[in-house]
Design a protein around this motif. Sequence first.
Motif, PDB file in Angstrom:
ATOM      1  N   MET A   1      37.312   6.405 -44.960  1.00  0.00           N
ATOM      2  CA  MET A   1      38.429   6.230 -44.041  1.00  0.00           C
ATOM      3  C   MET A   1      37.916   5.602 -42.748  1.00  0.00           C
ATOM      4  N   LYS A   2      38.513   4.466 -42.351  1.00  0.00           N
ATOM      5  CA  LYS A   2      38.110   3.813 -41.117  1.00  0.00           C
ATOM      6  C   LYS A   2      38.810   4.464 -39.942  1.00  0.00           C
ATOM      7  N   LEU A   3      38.031   4.871 -38.943  1.00  0.00           N
ATOM      8  CA  LEU A   3      38.554   5.597 -37.793  1.00  0.00           C
ATOM      9  C   LEU A   3      38.240   4.843 -36.509  1.00  0.00           C
ATOM     10  N   GLU A   4      39.098   5.028 -35.512  1.00  0.00           N
ATOM     11  CA  GLU A   4      38.816   4.544 -34.168  1.00  0.00           C
ATOM     12  C   GLU A   4      38.272   5.717 -33.363  1.00  0.00           C
ATOM     13  N   LEU A   5      37.071   5.557 -32.831  1.00  0.00           N
ATOM     14  CA  LEU A   5      36.392   6.636 -32.125  1.00  0.00           C
ATOM     15  C   LEU A   5      36.033   6.183 -30.714  1.00  0.00           C
ATOM     16  N   ILE A   6      35.860   7.153 -29.835  1.00  0.00           N
ATOM     17  CA  ILE A   6      35.502   6.877 -28.443  1.00  0.00           C
ATOM     18  C   ILE A   6      34.373   7.818 -28.041  1.00  0.00           C
ATOM     19  N   ALA A   7      33.284   7.244 -27.525  1.00  0.00           N
ATOM     20  CA  ALA A   7      32.221   8.041 -26.924  1.00  0.00           C
ATOM     21  C   ALA A   7      32.391   7.957 -25.413  1.00  0.00           C
ATOM     22  N   THR A   8      32.637   9.083 -24.769  1.00  0.00           N
ATOM     23  CA  THR A   8      32.820   9.085 -23.319  1.00  0.00           C
ATOM     24  C   THR A   8      31.474   9.275 -22.632  1.00  0.00           C
ATOM     25  N   SER A   9      31.410   8.842 -21.375  1.00  0.00           N
ATOM     26  CA  SER A   9      30.161   8.975 -20.635  1.00  0.00           C
ATOM     27  C   SER A   9      30.439   9.017 -19.148  1.00  0.00           C
ATOM     28  N   ALA A  10      29.420   9.373 -18.369  1.00  0.00           N
ATOM     29  CA  ALA A  10      29.507   9.258 -16.918  1.00  0.00           C
ATOM     30  C   ALA A  10      29.519   7.774 -16.550  1.00  0.00           C
ATOM     31  N   PHE A  11      30.123   7.461 -15.407  1.00  0.00           N
ATOM     32  CA  PHE A  11      30.142   6.076 -14.955  1.00  0.00           C
ATOM     33  C   PHE A  11      28.714   5.570 -14.756  1.00  0.00           C
ATOM     34  N   GLY A  12      28.450   4.389 -15.237  1.00  0.00           N
ATOM     35  CA  GLY A  12      27.123   3.802 -15.109  1.00  0.00           C
ATOM     36  C   GLY A  12      26.282   3.923 -16.354  1.00  0.00           C
ATOM     37  N   LEU A  13      26.709   4.780 -17.289  1.00  0.00           N
ATOM     38  CA  LEU A  13      25.915   5.001 -18.505  1.00  0.00           C
ATOM     39  C   LEU A  13      26.537   4.354 -19.740  1.00  0.00           C
ATOM     40  N   GLU A  14      27.648   3.642 -19.572  1.00  0.00           N
ATOM     41  CA  GLU A  14      28.358   3.090 -20.727  1.00  0.00           C
ATOM     42  C   GLU A  14      27.467   2.162 -21.554  1.00  0.00           C
ATOM     43  N   ALA A  15      26.691   1.305 -20.894  1.00  0.00           N
ATOM     44  CA  ALA A  15      25.835   0.360 -21.626  1.00  0.00           C
ATOM     45  C   ALA A  15      24.776   1.088 -22.446  1.00  0.00           C
ATOM     46  N   LEU A  16      24.274   2.191 -21.920  1.00  0.00           N
ATOM     47  CA  LEU A  16      23.299   2.984 -22.670  1.00  0.00           C
ATOM     48  C   LEU A  16      23.931   3.603 -23.909  1.00  0.00           C
ATOM     49  N   VAL A  17      25.145   4.126 -23.757  1.00  0.00           N
ATOM     50  CA  VAL A  17      25.852   4.707 -24.900  1.00  0.00           C
ATOM     51  C   VAL A  17      26.096   3.639 -25.963  1.00  0.00           C
ATOM     52  N   ALA A  18      26.533   2.445 -25.515  1.00  0.00           N
ATOM     53  CA  ALA A  18      26.754   1.345 -26.453  1.00  0.00           C
ATOM     54  C   ALA A  18      25.463   0.983 -27.183  1.00  0.00           C
ATOM     55  N   ARG A  19      24.353   1.001 -26.464  1.00  0.00           N
ATOM     56  CA  ARG A  19      23.056   0.701 -27.088  1.00  0.00           C
ATOM     57  C   ARG A  19      22.689   1.752 -28.129  1.00  0.00           C
ATOM     58  N   GLU A  20      22.956   3.008 -27.809  1.00  0.00           N
ATOM     59  CA  GLU A  20      22.689   4.074 -28.773  1.00  0.00           C
ATOM     60  C   GLU A  20      23.536   3.916 -30.029  1.00  0.00           C
ATOM     61  N   LEU A  21      24.807   3.587 -29.840  1.00  0.00           N
ATOM     62  CA  LEU A  21      25.706   3.413 -30.987  1.00  0.00           C
ATOM     63  C   LEU A  21      25.234   2.271 -31.883  1.00  0.00           C
TER      64      LEU A  21
END
Length: 387
Positions: A1-21
């Motif tokens: 099943m294809k899902l739309e997911l969101i990883a939330t983060s503190a401001f300034g850390l979004e690029a790091l979260v994207a890199r982890e994903l």
Amino acid sequence: MKLELIATSAFGLEALVARELKALGYDQVTVENGKVHFAGNEAAICRTNLWLRTADRVLLKMGRFKALSFEELFQQTKALPWEEWLPPDALFPVKGKSVKSKLFSVPDCQAIVKKAIVERLRDTYGLTWFPESGALYQIEVALLKDEVTLTIDTSGMGLHKRGYRGLAGPAPVKETLAAAMVALSGWKPEYALLDPFCGTGTILIEAALWAQKRAPGLERTFSAEKWVNIKPKFWEQARIEARDLWQAAVPLHIYGSDIDSKSLELARIHTLEAGLEGVVHYQKLPVSEVRSRFHFGHIITNPPYGERLSEQEEVDRVCQELGETYARLNNWSLHMLTTHPHPERLIGRRWDKSRKLYNGRLECHYYQFFGSRLTSLKIVTSVKPGS
């Protein structure tokens, strides 16, 4: 099943979260302020909850639409397929937030979303009353400039709750922010790492977990583990993968020092709880006495902040001592999170890089003073600070 997911983060850390994903294999990512959207399946919910180090939560996106009236909010919420996720006994409280939106009353928005979901489930299940005695499905209605995003929280407790800080209150930096500081530093496991203001050890523990390739959520549970839609085999497979990738035997040279005995006692307890006894070493020592015979290394630290003038003067003095200590550590790099606007006055040289980060609601800067660029240089000896 294809899902739309969101990883939330503190401001300034979004690029790091994207890199982890992306490192986990999820390439379809879109970055917004405080969140990263990505596509995945049921297994992705399990893997990202286990592995994300710098994200706050993993949310299942149910819908996104514009609403200028409570009637629009009600009807569009009711149109979503809530029965695909919420069983008849689901516990589904609703929390909310509203920023720059016509529907500014958060309690009213929460009540309307709750009513819309109940009516949808009533039509689906043919029930007039829902006991809400089962698993938790925390729903959030978030309005930003009249655009509504409806999500279900898969994580439960925030992802910074790794499980090793059970005996202490809030850390000066959350585990997720500490992990981000390590990731941004460029430190590698073959180099020495030192925190001369280590407090209860969070930065050093997060560094060790990363170096061992250990999933930070391996020893905790998540809300979605009790969801009927996610089969237990997905969680089992995710944990098997995490244990297979864990490199507990990797040699590390990680040291912390502080002048506060109680903090150091807690740091040792946290290190033990994290399964890192003998991996991270602590010593009671003022920053002015820190020494090392390592040829290369990184200092990653969160020096104390001063709220009053007398405190600020003391903080400045201690940070000047940090600068003097750093000057003695040839080829080392220094990475410090601080509210001080001009750290170069304390450290004695211009910083090479600065990045705005938020420690809770407090705006800080992560200043980086780079040492040697000779990244092939290896550690040749192992001694503790002060030796």
